[in-house]
Design an enzyme around this catalytic site. Sequence first.
Site, PDB file in Angstrom:
ATOM      1  N   SER A   1      -9.579   1.728   2.890  1.00 62.97           N
ATOM      2  CA  SER A   1      -8.689   2.376   1.574  1.00 62.97           C
ATOM      3  C   SER A   1      -7.592   1.815   1.239  1.00 62.97           C
ATOM      4  O   SER A   1      -6.620   1.694  -0.146  1.00 62.97           O
ATOM      5  CB  SER A   1      -8.065   3.882   2.525  1.00 62.97           C
ATOM      6  OG  SER A   1      -7.503   3.032   3.281  1.00 62.97           O
TER       7      SER A   1
ATOM      8  N   SER B   1      -9.604  -0.200   7.397  1.00 57.64           N
ATOM      9  CA  SER B   1      -9.075  -0.206   5.624  1.00 57.64           C
ATOM     10  C   SER B   1      -8.454  -1.310   5.672  1.00 57.64           C
ATOM     11  O   SER B   1      -8.234  -1.752   4.230  1.00 57.64           O
ATOM     12  CB  SER B   1      -7.862   1.194   5.842  1.00 57.64           C
ATOM     13  OG  SER B   1      -9.322   1.816   6.109  1.00 57.64           O
TER      14      SER B   1
ATOM     15  N   LYS C   1       1.133  -1.016   0.060  1.00 58.82           N
ATOM     16  CA  LYS C   1      -0.063  -0.197   0.247  1.00 58.82           C
ATOM     17  C   LYS C   1       1.143   1.508  -0.145  1.00 58.82           C
ATOM     18  O   LYS C   1       2.010   1.671   0.561  1.00 58.82           O
ATOM     19  CB  LYS C   1      -0.924   0.315   1.096  1.00 58.82           C
ATOM     20  CG  LYS C   1      -1.631   1.034   0.681  1.00 58.82           C
ATOM     21  CD  LYS C   1      -3.311   0.857   2.354  1.00 58.82           C
ATOM     22  CE  LYS C   1      -4.068   2.404   3.106  1.00 58.82           C
ATOM     23  NZ  LYS C   1      -4.634   2.002   3.342  1.00 58.82           N
TER      24      LYS C   1
HETATM   25  N1  GLN Z   1     -12.844   4.476   5.976  1.00 62.01           N
HETATM   26  C1  GLN Z   1     -12.128   5.010   7.130  1.00 62.01           C
HETATM   27  C2  GLN Z   1     -12.429   5.794   6.782  1.00 62.01           C
HETATM   28  O1  GLN Z   1     -12.316   6.961   5.539  1.00 62.01           O
HETATM   29  C3  GLN Z   1     -11.341   3.922   7.214  1.00 62.01           C
HETATM   30  C4  GLN Z   1     -10.008   4.204   6.502  1.00 62.01           C
HETATM   31  C5  GLN Z   1      -9.007   3.169   7.335  1.00 62.01           C
HETATM   32  O2  GLN Z   1      -9.121   1.975   8.432  1.00 62.01           O
HETATM   33  N2  GLN Z   1      -7.666   3.746   6.976  1.00 62.01           N
HETATM   34  O3  GLN Z   1     -11.816   6.644   7.840  1.00 62.01           O
END
Ligand code: GLN
Length: 486
Positions: A153, A177, A78
């Site tokens: 994400s 995420s 990532k």
């Molecule tokens: N969807 C969540 C957010 O937007 C979690 C994102 C994540 O785990 N990095 O913060």
Amino acid sequence: MELASLTIHELHALLVRREITARQLTESVLARIAAVEGRVQAYITLDREGALAQAEAADQRLAAGETNPLCGIPLAIKDVLCTKGLRTTCGSKILENFLPPYDAAVIEKFKAAGAVLVGKASMDEFAMGSSNENCAYTVPRNPWRLDAICGGSSGGSAAAVAADECIAALGSDTGGSIRQPASHCGVVGIKPTYGRVSRYGLLAYASSLDQVGPLTKDVRDAAIMLQAISGHDQRDSTSINAPVPDYTAALVEGVAGMKIGIPKEYFGAGLDPEVEAAVRNAIRQLEAAGAEAVEVSLPHTEYGVAAYYIIAPAEASSNLARYDGVRFGYRDLAADTLHDMFCQSRSQGFGPEVKRRIIIGTYALSSGYYDAYYKKASQVRTLIVEDFTKALAQCDALLSPVAPTPAWRLGEKASDPLAMYLSDALTIPTNLAGLPGISVPCGLSTAGLPIGVQLQAAPFAEEKLLRLAFNLEQRLDLVGKKPALA
Ligand code: GLN
């Protein structure tokens, strides 16, 4: 059978017997990328030359008897993790040309193991999002249905694993995420306990929640990857100095006598009936394997999203202050004054969702509002921790859906941040409590989209998660089912 479609443990057996070379394997992955990346768009940056050079170095080590399970294995990373000399954008224009001067701790470990780093996977900008649509570069497609989101994400990591554009990947999980894109793309994703894996070199989003973890084709690979990245690191003050168990050894044990708690609040309104049916089937499978299911309650679940969307933006507003156009990242060269340079660099460099979170976070921390928002959210967080402590005193692990629905269509929630935030309701509490959580495929919807089941356990009980997940995987027989990329 294409080599790119196999798992780490299958390929490791072939590599150490010298039936294949790391170079052949890497070429197979690069050929797969050449064939499907136009449709999937999982990567922001590819490093073909670097990957081939690492593969040749791995072949020399394997020829000399190297037995590390990751030696010669092509991985996707990532783009939130620093890779020395290899562009690291965090999905943001503000880091468009950022070449990190050092490797993240987990990258150091991969390099020492002889792994092959194929490229940097797409992600929501600064890991803020649930669909990977908040990326300044590529928006990956769900390999199971190219008109659907792949989750976020860590969407690029999940899509790359599902589409065989790598053998396994790393993601990060602040509010779901890793688990949510794993669920949407039909792969395994594990968020380790807070402190299990070093965050050194992970570009910070919300530091009290962020954790690095693997996305893989099966549970055994998840255990192998977790083994490789776990352990104490003095450079991360939240890293725990505790022995790392043998995660693959945990897989051989059955689940007879294990107690799984079913949190009733995770099966409430808004849960898609197909998701519920697939998850309830997973419960029956574990019961048939000898586990006992008991209903438990996590009464403050409904406040998780609200608390998270104060705490995470508050931490982000502070963490992202460093992107000021001075030391690194994008700078507006046309600005006349220093003040304009700060403002313009940030206005042009950050995307809309990141700006929204910086504004929310700054507001929540400002004097006069701190008690009403940040302090209140922190108190709710404590209640959520207590819920888990009580529930986990009654069982070995908690079983629930990962996400309330399968993947939705690209664009469907892009202009409705609240709808997007609510899709994280079942993964966020895990991070607020610092617990480990895993997502394992448990079915397919009638529209052909994967459904995942989530297991959560007490801090440092990853072995229990892996053991339950492995036994479930054996009974469901979904591994090796591949998406059509249509
Ligand atoms: N969807 C969540 C957010 O937007 C979690 C994102 C994540 O785990 N990095 O913060």
